[in-house]
Design a protein around this motif. Structure first.
Motif, PDB file in Angstrom:
ATOM      1  N   CYS A 154      22.369   1.827  42.324  1.00 21.98           N
ATOM      2  CA  CYS A 154      21.935   2.600  43.481  1.00 21.98           C
ATOM      3  C   CYS A 154      21.284   1.655  44.490  1.00 21.98           C
ATOM      4  CB  CYS A 154      20.916   3.701  43.155  1.00 21.98           C
ATOM      5  SG  CYS A 154      20.438   3.928  41.474  1.00 21.98           S
ATOM      6  N   ILE A 155      21.230   2.130  45.732  1.00 19.96           N
ATOM      7  CA  ILE A 155      20.462   1.437  46.757  1.00 19.96           C
ATOM      8  C   ILE A 155      18.999   1.459  46.309  1.00 19.96           C
ATOM      9  CG2 ILE A 155      19.684   1.523  49.166  1.00 19.96           C
ATOM     10  CD1 ILE A 155      22.559   1.124  49.336  1.00 19.96           C
ATOM     11  N   GLY A 156      18.288   0.363  46.552  1.00 14.04           N
ATOM     12  CA  GLY A 156      16.849   0.348  46.251  1.00 14.04           C
ATOM     13  C   GLY A 156      16.540  -0.059  44.829  1.00 14.04           C
ATOM     14  N   ILE A 192      14.525  -8.101  52.213  1.00  9.82           N
ATOM     15  CA  ILE A 192      15.284  -6.852  52.150  1.00  9.82           C
ATOM     16  C   ILE A 192      14.340  -5.664  51.977  1.00  9.82           C
ATOM     17  CG2 ILE A 192      17.441  -7.850  51.319  1.00  9.82           C
ATOM     18  CD1 ILE A 192      16.613  -7.125  48.462  1.00  9.82           C
ATOM     19  N   VAL A 193      14.809  -4.521  52.426  1.00 10.52           N
ATOM     20  CA  VAL A 193      14.003  -3.303  52.326  1.00 10.52           C
ATOM     21  C   VAL A 193      14.905  -2.131  51.990  1.00 10.52           C
ATOM     22  CG1 VAL A 193      14.175  -2.756  54.803  1.00 10.52           C
ATOM     23  CG2 VAL A 193      12.241  -1.870  53.485  1.00 10.52           C
ATOM     24  N   ALA A 194      14.376  -1.209  51.200  1.00  9.43           N
ATOM     25  CA  ALA A 194      15.153   0.003  50.880  1.00  9.43           C
ATOM     26  C   ALA A 194      14.227   1.072  50.349  1.00  9.43           C
ATOM     27  CB  ALA A 194      16.222  -0.296  49.839  1.00  9.43           C
ATOM     28  N   LEU A 195      14.708   2.296  50.435  1.00  9.23           N
ATOM     29  CA  LEU A 195      14.038   3.408  49.771  1.00  9.23           C
ATOM     30  C   LEU A 195      14.417   3.333  48.299  1.00  9.23           C
ATOM     31  CD1 LEU A 195      12.540   6.159  49.823  1.00  9.23           C
ATOM     32  CD2 LEU A 195      14.772   7.229  50.248  1.00  9.23           C
ATOM     33  N   SER A 196      13.421   3.233  47.411  1.00  5.74           N
ATOM     34  CA  SER A 196      13.719   3.084  45.982  1.00  5.74           C
ATOM     35  C   SER A 196      13.621   4.373  45.192  1.00  5.74           C
ATOM     36  CB  SER A 196      12.796   2.026  45.364  1.00  5.74           C
ATOM     37  OG  SER A 196      13.235   0.742  45.724  1.00  5.74           O
ATOM     38  N   THR A 197      13.200   5.439  45.851  1.00  6.64           N
ATOM     39  CA  THR A 197      13.169   6.750  45.197  1.00  6.64           C
ATOM     40  C   THR A 197      14.305   7.596  45.796  1.00  6.64           C
ATOM     41  OG1 THR A 197      11.421   7.235  46.782  1.00  6.64           O
ATOM     42  CG2 THR A 197      10.737   6.826  44.525  1.00  6.64           C
ATOM     43  N   PRO A 198      14.680   8.698  45.159  1.00  6.34           N
ATOM     44  CA  PRO A 198      15.778   9.496  45.717  1.00  6.34           C
ATOM     45  C   PRO A 198      15.398  10.062  47.077  1.00  6.34           C
ATOM     46  CG  PRO A 198      15.184  10.250  43.500  1.00  6.34           C
ATOM     47  CD  PRO A 198      14.136   9.285  43.925  1.00  6.34           C
ATOM     48  N   PRO A 199      16.358  10.197  47.981  1.00  2.00           N
ATOM     49  CA  PRO A 199      16.059  10.788  49.285  1.00  2.00           C
ATOM     50  C   PRO A 199      15.753  12.282  49.135  1.00  2.00           C
ATOM     51  CG  PRO A 199      18.419  10.387  49.061  1.00  2.00           C
ATOM     52  CD  PRO A 199      17.765   9.818  47.834  1.00  2.00           C
ATOM     53  N   GLY A 200      15.196  12.853  50.166  1.00  2.60           N
ATOM     54  CA  GLY A 200      14.858  14.282  50.131  1.00  2.60           C
ATOM     55  C   GLY A 200      13.359  14.479  50.059  1.00  2.60           C
ATOM     56  N   ALA A 201      12.932  15.737  50.170  1.00  5.89           N
ATOM     57  CA  ALA A 201      11.505  16.013  50.147  1.00  5.89           C
ATOM     58  C   ALA A 201      10.948  15.802  48.752  1.00  5.89           C
ATOM     59  CB  ALA A 201      11.249  17.444  50.586  1.00  5.89           C
ATOM     60  N   GLY A 202       9.784  15.195  48.663  1.00  9.96           N
ATOM     61  CA  GLY A 202       9.161  14.947  47.367  1.00  9.96           C
ATOM     62  C   GLY A 202       7.708  14.621  47.550  1.00  9.96           C
ATOM     63  N   ALA A 203       7.000  14.526  46.445  1.00  5.67           N
ATOM     64  CA  ALA A 203       5.577  14.240  46.540  1.00  5.67           C
ATOM     65  C   ALA A 203       5.361  12.878  47.202  1.00  5.67           C
ATOM     66  CB  ALA A 203       4.944  14.270  45.157  1.00  5.67           C
ATOM     67  N   ILE A 204       6.070  11.894  46.681  1.00  4.41           N
ATOM     68  CA  ILE A 204       5.885  10.520  47.149  1.00  4.41           C
ATOM     69  C   ILE A 204       7.251   9.846  47.258  1.00  4.41           C
ATOM     70  CG2 ILE A 204       4.939   8.255  46.501  1.00  4.41           C
ATOM     71  CD1 ILE A 204       2.742   9.839  44.961  1.00  4.41           C
ATOM     72  N   ALA A 205       7.419   8.992  48.248  1.00  2.00           N
ATOM     73  CA  ALA A 205       8.619   8.157  48.342  1.00  2.00           C
ATOM     74  C   ALA A 205       8.169   6.707  48.313  1.00  2.00           C
ATOM     75  CB  ALA A 205       9.380   8.447  49.627  1.00  2.00           C
ATOM     76  N   GLY A 260      12.654  -7.272  61.475  1.00  2.00           N
ATOM     77  CA  GLY A 260      13.431  -8.370  60.872  1.00  2.00           C
ATOM     78  C   GLY A 260      13.809  -8.194  59.416  1.00  2.00           C
ATOM     79  N   ALA A 261      13.352  -7.129  58.786  1.00  2.00           N
ATOM     80  CA  ALA A 261      13.823  -6.908  57.417  1.00  2.00           C
ATOM     81  C   ALA A 261      15.268  -6.411  57.492  1.00  2.00           C
ATOM     82  CB  ALA A 261      12.944  -5.882  56.711  1.00  2.00           C
ATOM     83  N   ARG A 262      16.010  -6.630  56.420  1.00  2.00           N
ATOM     84  CA  ARG A 262      17.400  -6.163  56.369  1.00  2.00           C
ATOM     85  C   ARG A 262      17.504  -5.073  55.312  1.00  2.00           C
ATOM     86  NH1 ARG A 262      21.070  -7.400  52.854  1.00  2.00           N
ATOM     87  NH2 ARG A 262      20.324  -9.418  52.118  1.00  2.00           N
ATOM     88  N   LEU A 263      18.266  -4.029  55.607  1.00  2.00           N
ATOM     89  CA  LEU A 263      18.459  -2.971  54.609  1.00  2.00           C
ATOM     90  C   LEU A 263      19.168  -3.554  53.384  1.00  2.00           C
ATOM     91  CD1 LEU A 263      19.503   0.125  56.767  1.00  2.00           C
ATOM     92  CD2 LEU A 263      17.304  -0.288  55.618  1.00  2.00           C
ATOM     93  N   ALA A 264      18.628  -3.289  52.225  1.00  2.00           N
ATOM     94  CA  ALA A 264      19.184  -3.864  51.002  1.00  2.00           C
ATOM     95  C   ALA A 264      20.518  -3.217  50.651  1.00  2.00           C
ATOM     96  CB  ALA A 264      18.203  -3.663  49.847  1.00  2.00           C
ATOM     97  N   GLU A 265      21.377  -4.011  50.054  1.00  2.00           N
ATOM     98  CA  GLU A 265      22.616  -3.452  49.520  1.00  2.00           C
ATOM     99  C   GLU A 265      22.335  -2.836  48.150  1.00  2.00           C
ATOM    100  OE1 GLU A 265      25.172  -6.846  49.511  1.00  2.00           O
ATOM    101  OE2 GLU A 265      24.796  -7.110  51.659  1.00  2.00           O
ATOM    102  N   ALA A 266      23.311  -2.077  47.643  1.00  2.00           N
ATOM    103  CA  ALA A 266      23.140  -1.467  46.322  1.00  2.00           C
ATOM    104  C   ALA A 266      22.868  -2.559  45.290  1.00  2.00           C
ATOM    105  CB  ALA A 266      24.395  -0.688  45.943  1.00  2.00           C
ATOM    106  N   GLY A 267      21.859  -2.348  44.478  1.00  2.00           N
ATOM    107  CA  GLY A 267      21.569  -3.274  43.379  1.00  2.00           C
ATOM    108  C   GLY A 267      20.988  -4.613  43.793  1.00  2.00           C
ATOM    109  N   GLU A 268      20.635  -4.759  45.071  1.00  2.00           N
ATOM    110  CA  GLU A 268      20.261  -6.103  45.541  1.00  2.00           C
ATOM    111  C   GLU A 268      18.923  -6.593  44.991  1.00  2.00           C
ATOM    112  OE1 GLU A 268      20.737  -6.615  49.758  1.00  2.00           O
ATOM    113  OE2 GLU A 268      20.683  -8.812  49.586  1.00  2.00           O
TER     114      GLU A 268
END
Ligand SMILES: Nc1nc2c(c(=O)[nH]1)N(C=O)[C@@H](CNc1ccc(C(=O)N[C@@H](CCC(=O)O)C(=O)O)cc1)CN2
Length: 463
Positions: free
Chosen positions: A460-462, A13-26, A110-118
């Motif tokens: 949250c997702i991620g 599974i794969v997901a963005l673990s930081t909040p979306p939007g512009a930032g220093a690092i994601a 082949g990675a799958r987008l993670a569900e919330a809390g996965e």
């Protein structure tokens, strides 16, 4: 072996673990058997599959020849990771575009987008922690006061779980002896000493009830205290709210009936969040808009955890105030604090008359006099029913846990009644089993797919 694993755990599974939007690092996080190989496909740097766990690697992420970003990759090898699976974390620049590109690359491979809390669900399924601890992770993220943070952290680190496991272990011993008696059927033997069982059950019951009582405070710590400020027009409700909030949030004017709608704001007093709701003044009125406001106030008072009834002590007598409160809160179901305002303008006699009343604080909202006493009184109302009386070091903050504890207490009562009335072993054993099941639900020793889904999708997702 892999065939016996639930299918959800065989994919990556794969997901963005930081909040979306512009930032220093994601941070884009992968977990699962192909996490490392998949990253190697898109990462130019050292070959991750040859690297040991707990290492960091600098390089670029590429889509074919095209460089998407310069990144740092963290490598965790199973079981030494948050999820207990292979985990790769890609720290890229905090850009939605870059993140989308990286997620696209990895999912195409082949990675799958993670569900919330996965991620946390996987950690739970791999036994990294139990359900109560997993739930505390979500509470920790949501914590917004010193106390809610402290309680969530303690629960995440297993404090509550340990206490429950100890309780359960003591009951399990007796349950086993009862089951053994059942196995012997006809022979009418008693392995389980009934007197000892009664003593144990009573002891456990005291602990369960203590935990249950702590929920009252726990709920307050987690969700705050909805405190409705009510009173006649121009008693100074909005001024009081401003004083409590230390800012000009509500519109204050000398024209009675200014606050026609409900205004809410939160203040943390010594780690406890009070959500103050300012209401339209209570009076008979012919103004249509205003009368809707008054009706709303009455409804809102019924939902309050605490009622601050404000009165102008230069205009009202204690007897009048009593009658107003009677009308607003007939059975005194809502805990109430009477706040006498305009202390600075009142006569000695007026002040004396109100000082004699119980649960009353006198203030001058405009100058701030008495505000500290008011804060203390607010805290005392909340704490009085909570922490001090429970004597518990563990505080239950989760409604699901409270429900399970209620079910445990009910089942234990049934066993105790059964023992008193000489009920047969079979029923005793069944009730005890029920108590054990209810306790086991909290930590997830006993859980269903539906339960897990409902818990983890609140994350949250991620995460
Ligand atoms: N970058 C990053 N920061 C994070 C997390 C994460 O997953 N990644 N966390 C996620 O929520 C939290 C920390 N929780 C974590 C818990 C366990 C392990 C872990 O790797 N445990 C291994 C290794 C322990 C060790 O080396 O001593 C283990 O327990 O075996 C990592 C993070 C907060 N910060």
């Amino acid at each position: 072996m892999a065939a016996f694993l639930p299918p959800v755990l065989s994919d990556t599974i794969v997901a963005l673990s930081t909040p979306p939007g512009a930032g220093a690092i994601a941070l884009v996080r992968l977990s699962g058997p192909n996490a490392i190989a998949l990253t190697d496909d898109v990462f130019s740097g050292k070959r991750l599959r040859d690297q040991p766990g707990n290492t960091l690697h600098y390089g670029t992420i590429r889509d074919g020849e095209r460089i998407l970003d310069e990144v740092v990759v963290s490598l965790f090898r199973a079981p030494h990771s948050y999820t207990r699976e292979d985990v790769v974390e890609i720290s890229c620049h905090g850009s939605d575009y870059i993140v989308q590109q990286i997620l696209g690359l990895l999912t195409r491979r082949g990675a799958r987008l993670a569900e919330a809390g996965e991620f946390t669900k996987r950690a739970f399924l791999h036994g990294a922690f139990d359900l109560a601890q997993a739930e505390a992770v979500a509470d920790l993220i949501a914590a917004n006061s010193a106390l809610s943070h402290q309680v969530a952290l303690q629960q995440m680190r297993g404090g509550f779980s340990q206490e429950l496991r100890a309780l359960r272990a003591r009951l399990v011993q007796f349950a086993a002896l009862l089951e053994l008696e059942l196995d012997f059927g006809e022979e009418d033997v008693e392995f389980a000493d009934r007197t000892g069982l009664v003593a144990l059950l009573q002891e456990v019951q005291v602990l369960v009830r203590r935990l249950l009582r702590s929920f009252e405070l726990g709920n307050v710590i987690k969700n705050g205290v909805t405190t409705v400020i009510a009173g006649k027009p121009n008693a100074g409700k909005s001024t009081l709210l401003n004083a409590l909030l230390n800012e000009e949030r509500a519109i204050v004017s000398a024209v009675a009936g200014t606050t026609r709608d409900l205004i809410e704001d939160e203040v943390s007093i010594e780690g406890i969040r009070f959500r103050f709701v300012d209401t339209a003044g209570l009076r008979e009125t012919t103004d249509v808009v205003e009368s809707i406001g008054v009706e709303r106030t009455r409804k809102r008072v019924q939902q309050a955890a605490l009622l601050l009834y404000l009165t102008d002590i230069t205009l009202n007598t204690p007897a009048e105030v009593k009658a107003e409160l009677e009308a607003l809160n007939p059975d005194q179901q809502i805990p109430t604090l009477l706040v006498g305002n305009k202390l600075d303008l009142a006569s000695e006699a007026q002040i004396e008359a109100f000082r004699r009343l119980p649960d009353t604080v006198l203030i001058a909202a405009a100058s701030g006099a008495g505000m500290e006493e008011l804060q203390e009184a607010l805290l005392a109302r909340v704490r009085g029913e909570g922490l001090d009386q429970t004597g518990a070091t563990t505080i239950v903050t989760n409604l699901r846990h409270a429900r399970s504890l209620e079910a445990t207490a009910a089942a234990l009562d049934a066993v105790l009644i059964g023992l008193n009335t000489g009920t047969g072993t079979e029923l005793l054993a069944a009730d005890l089993r029920q108590a054990l099941a209810a306790l086991g639900e909290i930590t997830g020793e006993i859980s269903s797919d539906d339960l897990l889904t409902s818990i983890f999708t609140q994350f949250c997702i991620g995460k």
